[in-house]
Write a protein that holds these residues in place. Structure first.
Motif, mmCIF file in Angstrom:
data_model
loop_
_atom_site.group_PDB
_atom_site.id
_atom_site.type_symbol
_atom_site.label_atom_id
_atom_site.label_comp_id
_atom_site.label_asym_id
_atom_site.label_seq_id
_atom_site.Cartn_x
_atom_site.Cartn_y
_atom_site.Cartn_z
ATOM 1 N N MET A 144 -9.358 11.679 -4.031
ATOM 2 C CA MET A 144 -8.339 11.453 -3.008
ATOM 3 C C MET A 144 -7.430 10.291 -3.404
ATOM 4 O O MET A 144 -7.927 9.222 -3.749
ATOM 5 N N ALA A 145 -6.128 10.511 -3.379
ATOM 6 C CA ALA A 145 -5.198 9.408 -3.654
ATOM 7 C C ALA A 145 -4.880 8.686 -2.346
ATOM 8 O O ALA A 145 -4.756 9.305 -1.289
ATOM 9 N N MET A 146 -4.732 7.360 -2.456
ATOM 10 C CA MET A 146 -4.514 6.544 -1.248
ATOM 11 C C MET A 146 -3.933 5.185 -1.618
ATOM 12 O O MET A 146 -3.847 4.825 -2.801
ATOM 13 N N ASP A 147 -3.592 4.425 -0.585
ATOM 14 C CA ASP A 147 -3.185 3.038 -0.765
ATOM 15 C C ASP A 147 -4.316 2.285 -1.490
ATOM 16 O O ASP A 147 -5.469 2.345 -1.055
ATOM 17 N N PRO A 148 -4.001 1.577 -2.571
ATOM 18 C CA PRO A 148 -5.056 0.871 -3.312
ATOM 19 C C PRO A 148 -5.893 -0.069 -2.451
ATOM 20 O O PRO A 148 -7.069 -0.296 -2.719
ATOM 21 N N GLU A 149 -5.276 -0.599 -1.379
ATOM 22 C CA GLU A 149 -6.012 -1.523 -0.507
ATOM 23 C C GLU A 149 -7.161 -0.842 0.238
ATOM 24 O O GLU A 149 -8.051 -1.515 0.773
#
Ligand code: SF4
Ligand code: SF4
Length: 164
Positions: A144-149
């Motif tokens: 899953m790609a997401m905000d690195p935070e």
């Protein structure tokens, strides 16, 4: 040790890879904290990155520098307690690979609601890959790609199709 009461792990309960390692490429994060007789993760790792010292009842430890992010340990963990975090994916997006034993499987491009360890919605993600080789013995891994935070927070997801 609040998880003994809540059943929900906090970030302080697990070993977090240093930022320098996270930005180099995928690395396994093991969220296994209970003293149970289990060690398939140790045997599965081709790099010898996972060890259990002493009794088999002890929890596993990972050497983040030995881990090459192959993801083999994820499908071998009966507790579904291993995740793969990659902060090298894109400039503004990182990925988390997580075991997913439900059907139908999501498809690349699908947008989902990201859930934290407590099952609370904490952002939106995009499925970028589903790994489901025969050797994984029916434990696919959804990336899953997401905000690195969010990478050390997100551990599951909810599909928008379930909301209809
Ligand atoms: S991702 Fe691969 S190299 Fe890393 S701990 Fe798991 S099996 Fe070992
Ligand atoms: S296989 Fe999974 S549940 Fe078993 S010791 Fe390893 S991380 Fe923990």
């Amino acid at each position: 040790m609040d998880y003994l009461e809540t059943g929900i792990l906090e970030i302080d309960d697990i070993a977090v890879p240093p930022e320098e390692r996270l930005v180099k490429g995928p690395v396994a994060v093991i969220e296994c904290v209970q003293n149970i007789p289990c060690n398939p993760c140790v045997d599965a790792c081709p790099k010898g990155a996972i060890t259990i010292q002493g009794s088999i009842n002890n929890v596993p430890k990972i050497d983040f520098e030995k881990c090459n992010g192959c993801s083999i340990c994820i499908a071998n963990c009966p507790g579904l307690a291993i995740f793969l975090v990659d902060k090298s994916f894109e400039k503004n997006r990182a990925t988390v690979g997580m075991p997913y034993e439900f059907t139908p499987l999501p498809q690349p491009g699908e947008k989902v609601i990201l859930l934290n360890r407590a099952g609370e919605a904490c952002g939106e993600g995009e499925v970028i890959k589903v790994r489901n080789a025969k050797a994984q013995d029916r434990t696919p891994i959804v990336f899953m790609a997401m905000d690195p935070e969010l990478t050390m927070e997100v551990r599951f997801f909810r599909r928008r199709t379930n909301e209809r």
